[in-house]
Design a protein around this motif. Structure first.
Motif, PDB file in Angstrom:
ATOM      1  N   LEU A  99     -10.361   9.387  -2.253  1.00 35.20           N
ATOM      2  CA  LEU A  99     -10.349   8.302  -1.278  1.00 35.20           C
ATOM      3  C   LEU A  99     -10.686   8.870   0.091  1.00 35.20           C
ATOM      4  O   LEU A  99     -10.185   9.927   0.472  1.00 35.20           O
ATOM      5  CB  LEU A  99      -8.973   7.646  -1.238  1.00 35.20           C
ATOM      6  CG  LEU A  99      -8.494   7.017  -2.545  1.00 35.20           C
ATOM      7  CD1 LEU A  99      -7.045   6.585  -2.417  1.00 35.20           C
ATOM      8  CD2 LEU A  99      -9.383   5.848  -2.933  1.00 35.20           C
ATOM      9  N   ALA A 100     -11.529   8.177   0.798  1.00 35.63           N
ATOM     10  CA  ALA A 100     -11.929   8.625   2.135  1.00 35.63           C
ATOM     11  C   ALA A 100     -10.723   8.575   3.070  1.00 35.63           C
ATOM     12  O   ALA A 100      -9.994   7.579   3.084  1.00 35.63           O
ATOM     13  CB  ALA A 100     -13.056   7.752   2.666  1.00 35.63           C
ATOM     14  N   PRO A 101     -10.513   9.628   3.845  1.00 32.58           N
ATOM     15  CA  PRO A 101      -9.380   9.634   4.781  1.00 32.58           C
ATOM     16  C   PRO A 101      -9.420   8.451   5.747  1.00 32.58           C
ATOM     17  O   PRO A 101      -8.377   7.884   6.074  1.00 32.58           O
ATOM     18  CB  PRO A 101      -9.536  10.957   5.528  1.00 32.58           C
ATOM     19  CG  PRO A 101     -10.359  11.825   4.646  1.00 32.58           C
ATOM     20  CD  PRO A 101     -11.255  10.891   3.872  1.00 32.58           C
ATOM     21  N   GLN A 102     -10.623   8.051   6.177  1.00 35.88           N
ATOM     22  CA  GLN A 102     -10.752   6.924   7.104  1.00 35.88           C
ATOM     23  C   GLN A 102     -10.268   5.627   6.448  1.00 35.88           C
ATOM     24  O   GLN A 102      -9.620   4.803   7.081  1.00 35.88           O
ATOM     25  CB  GLN A 102     -12.211   6.738   7.557  1.00 35.88           C
ATOM     26  CG  GLN A 102     -12.866   7.954   8.152  1.00 35.88           C
ATOM     27  CD  GLN A 102     -13.540   8.843   7.109  1.00 35.88           C
ATOM     28  OE1 GLN A 102     -12.978   9.126   6.059  1.00 35.88           O
ATOM     29  NE2 GLN A 102     -14.727   9.320   7.413  1.00 35.88           N
ATOM     30  N   LEU A 103     -10.604   5.462   5.160  1.00 33.25           N
ATOM     31  CA  LEU A 103     -10.198   4.262   4.433  1.00 33.25           C
ATOM     32  C   LEU A 103      -8.679   4.216   4.279  1.00 33.25           C
ATOM     33  O   LEU A 103      -8.062   3.168   4.468  1.00 33.25           O
ATOM     34  CB  LEU A 103     -10.879   4.227   3.061  1.00 33.25           C
ATOM     35  CG  LEU A 103     -10.652   2.992   2.202  1.00 33.25           C
ATOM     36  CD1 LEU A 103     -11.210   1.751   2.900  1.00 33.25           C
ATOM     37  CD2 LEU A 103     -11.286   3.179   0.835  1.00 33.25           C
ATOM     38  N   LYS A 104      -8.079   5.362   3.958  1.00 33.61           N
ATOM     39  CA  LYS A 104      -6.611   5.416   3.823  1.00 33.61           C
ATOM     40  C   LYS A 104      -5.952   5.115   5.164  1.00 33.61           C
ATOM     41  O   LYS A 104      -4.939   4.413   5.213  1.00 33.61           O
ATOM     42  CB  LYS A 104      -6.169   6.792   3.310  1.00 33.61           C
ATOM     43  CG  LYS A 104      -6.418   6.991   1.837  1.00 33.61           C
ATOM     44  CD  LYS A 104      -5.680   8.189   1.278  1.00 33.61           C
ATOM     45  CE  LYS A 104      -6.337   9.471   1.657  1.00 33.61           C
ATOM     46  NZ  LYS A 104      -5.759  10.650   0.974  1.00 33.61           N
ATOM     47  N   ALA A 105      -6.522   5.634   6.241  1.00 32.42           N
ATOM     48  CA  ALA A 105      -5.954   5.397   7.572  1.00 32.42           C
ATOM     49  C   ALA A 105      -6.107   3.931   7.965  1.00 32.42           C
ATOM     50  O   ALA A 105      -5.214   3.339   8.576  1.00 32.42           O
ATOM     51  CB  ALA A 105      -6.633   6.300   8.599  1.00 32.42           C
ATOM     52  N   GLN A 106      -7.219   3.351   7.582  1.00 34.22           N
ATOM     53  CA  GLN A 106      -7.527   1.973   7.953  1.00 34.22           C
ATOM     54  C   GLN A 106      -6.667   0.963   7.190  1.00 34.22           C
ATOM     55  O   GLN A 106      -6.091   0.059   7.781  1.00 34.22           O
ATOM     56  CB  GLN A 106      -9.006   1.730   7.658  1.00 34.22           C
ATOM     57  CG  GLN A 106      -9.632   0.543   8.316  1.00 34.22           C
ATOM     58  CD  GLN A 106     -11.118   0.517   8.008  1.00 34.22           C
ATOM     59  OE1 GLN A 106     -11.515   0.587   6.848  1.00 34.22           O
ATOM     60  NE2 GLN A 106     -11.936   0.435   9.042  1.00 34.22           N
ATOM     61  N   LYS A 107      -6.597   1.122   5.868  1.00 30.24           N
ATOM     62  CA  LYS A 107      -5.910   0.131   5.038  1.00 30.24           C
ATOM     63  C   LYS A 107      -4.515   0.556   4.610  1.00 30.24           C
ATOM     64  O   LYS A 107      -3.744  -0.275   4.154  1.00 30.24           O
ATOM     65  CB  LYS A 107      -6.746  -0.155   3.784  1.00 30.24           C
ATOM     66  CG  LYS A 107      -8.067  -0.813   4.098  1.00 30.24           C
ATOM     67  CD  LYS A 107      -8.745  -1.297   2.855  1.00 30.24           C
ATOM     68  CE  LYS A 107     -10.007  -2.045   3.246  1.00 30.24           C
ATOM     69  NZ  LYS A 107     -10.604  -2.735   2.137  1.00 30.24           N
ATOM     70  N   GLY A 108      -4.231   1.825   4.729  1.00 31.24           N
ATOM     71  CA  GLY A 108      -2.946   2.328   4.255  1.00 31.24           C
ATOM     72  C   GLY A 108      -3.053   2.758   2.804  1.00 31.24           C
ATOM     73  O   GLY A 108      -3.679   2.083   1.984  1.00 31.24           O
ATOM     74  N   LYS A 109      -2.435   3.861   2.506  1.00 35.38           N
ATOM     75  CA  LYS A 109      -2.534   4.443   1.166  1.00 35.38           C
ATOM     76  C   LYS A 109      -1.990   3.490   0.093  1.00 35.38           C
ATOM     77  O   LYS A 109      -2.610   3.309  -0.956  1.00 35.38           O
ATOM     78  CB  LYS A 109      -1.777   5.778   1.142  1.00 35.38           C
ATOM     79  CG  LYS A 109      -1.865   6.524  -0.148  1.00 35.38           C
ATOM     80  CD  LYS A 109      -1.103   7.833  -0.073  1.00 35.38           C
ATOM     81  CE  LYS A 109      -1.040   8.478  -1.436  1.00 35.38           C
ATOM     82  NZ  LYS A 109      -0.235   9.676  -1.453  1.00 35.38           N
ATOM     83  N   LYS A 110      -0.852   2.858   0.370  1.00 36.04           N
ATOM     84  CA  LYS A 110      -0.242   1.969  -0.626  1.00 36.04           C
ATOM     85  C   LYS A 110      -1.100   0.728  -0.873  1.00 36.04           C
ATOM     86  O   LYS A 110      -1.201   0.258  -1.998  1.00 36.04           O
ATOM     87  CB  LYS A 110       1.161   1.559  -0.189  1.00 36.04           C
ATOM     88  CG  LYS A 110       2.160   2.680  -0.337  1.00 36.04           C
ATOM     89  CD  LYS A 110       3.566   2.206  -0.065  1.00 36.04           C
ATOM     90  CE  LYS A 110       4.510   3.386  -0.268  1.00 36.04           C
ATOM     91  NZ  LYS A 110       5.900   2.988  -0.247  1.00 36.04           N
ATOM     92  N   ALA A 111      -1.730   0.222   0.146  1.00 37.50           N
ATOM     93  CA  ALA A 111      -2.534  -0.990   0.014  1.00 37.50           C
ATOM     94  C   ALA A 111      -3.773  -0.760  -0.858  1.00 37.50           C
ATOM     95  O   ALA A 111      -4.283  -1.697  -1.467  1.00 37.50           O
ATOM     96  CB  ALA A 111      -2.953  -1.509   1.382  1.00 37.50           C
TER      97      ALA A 111
END
Length: 177
Positions: A113-125
């Protein structure tokens, strides 16, 4: 007192092939099972951290096996792992193994998973689970790159400092070109 063991080339080659196969299989499991949807975690059939530890151990074994084969191919009929680890061949084989690890880890990182995507949407989401995150893989690669630099430096030093004396003129034409 430990008894010395004798192996022939076929025994050593067979061991290397087994290690090659096991390492490749473990990388395949890590690549396939690293990033899974939370509802698919039951399909993660391996402890990926343990597999990675097994890979690193088997890589060290494979380096030693390559050293054994190198000795045999150069008509050296004895081998000491501690002595081998002081040679430039150890650095050459270790460099090769580190570069291969970096390649495999980069393949796995591409599927993270892209770090930007995790930061943007949240890991749990996102609904995914990763054992080796983009960040963790980057950290491992950074350590491997330090080993690569160390091996390259040792190889360059060896190449700069080591000379061979040619005792006949059989290579004069080749070396003059």
């Amino acid at each position: 007192m430990k008894k010395n063991k004798k192996l022939n080339a076929n025994d050593i080659i067979s061991t290397r092939k087994r290690l090659d196969s096991e390492i490749a299989t473990y990388w395949s499991f890590i690549k396939a099972e690293n990033t899974l949807r939370n509802n698919a975690l039951k399909f993660r059939t391996h402890n990926l951290l343990e597999l990675y530890n097994q890979i690193t151990q088997k890589i060290e074994h494979r380096i030693l096996i390559k050293g054994l084969l190198n000795n045999l191919n150069n008509d050296k009929l004895s081998f000491s792992s501690s002595e081998f680890m002081k040679t430039h061949y150890y650095n050459i084989f270790r460099l090769q193994e580190c570069q291969e690890q970096i390649t495999k880890l980069n393949e796995i990182r591409k599927r993270c998973l892209a770090p930007q995507l995790k930061a943007q949407k949240g890991k749990k989401a996102l609904g995914y689970n990763e054992v080796f995150t983009h960040e963790k893989i980057s950290s491992i690669i950074n350590k491997l790159e330090l080993m690569v630099a160390s091996c390259k430096s040792a190889i360059a030093k060896y190449n700069d400092e080591t000379q061979i004396e040619i005792i006949d003129n059989s290579l004069d034409a080749v070396l003059a070109a």
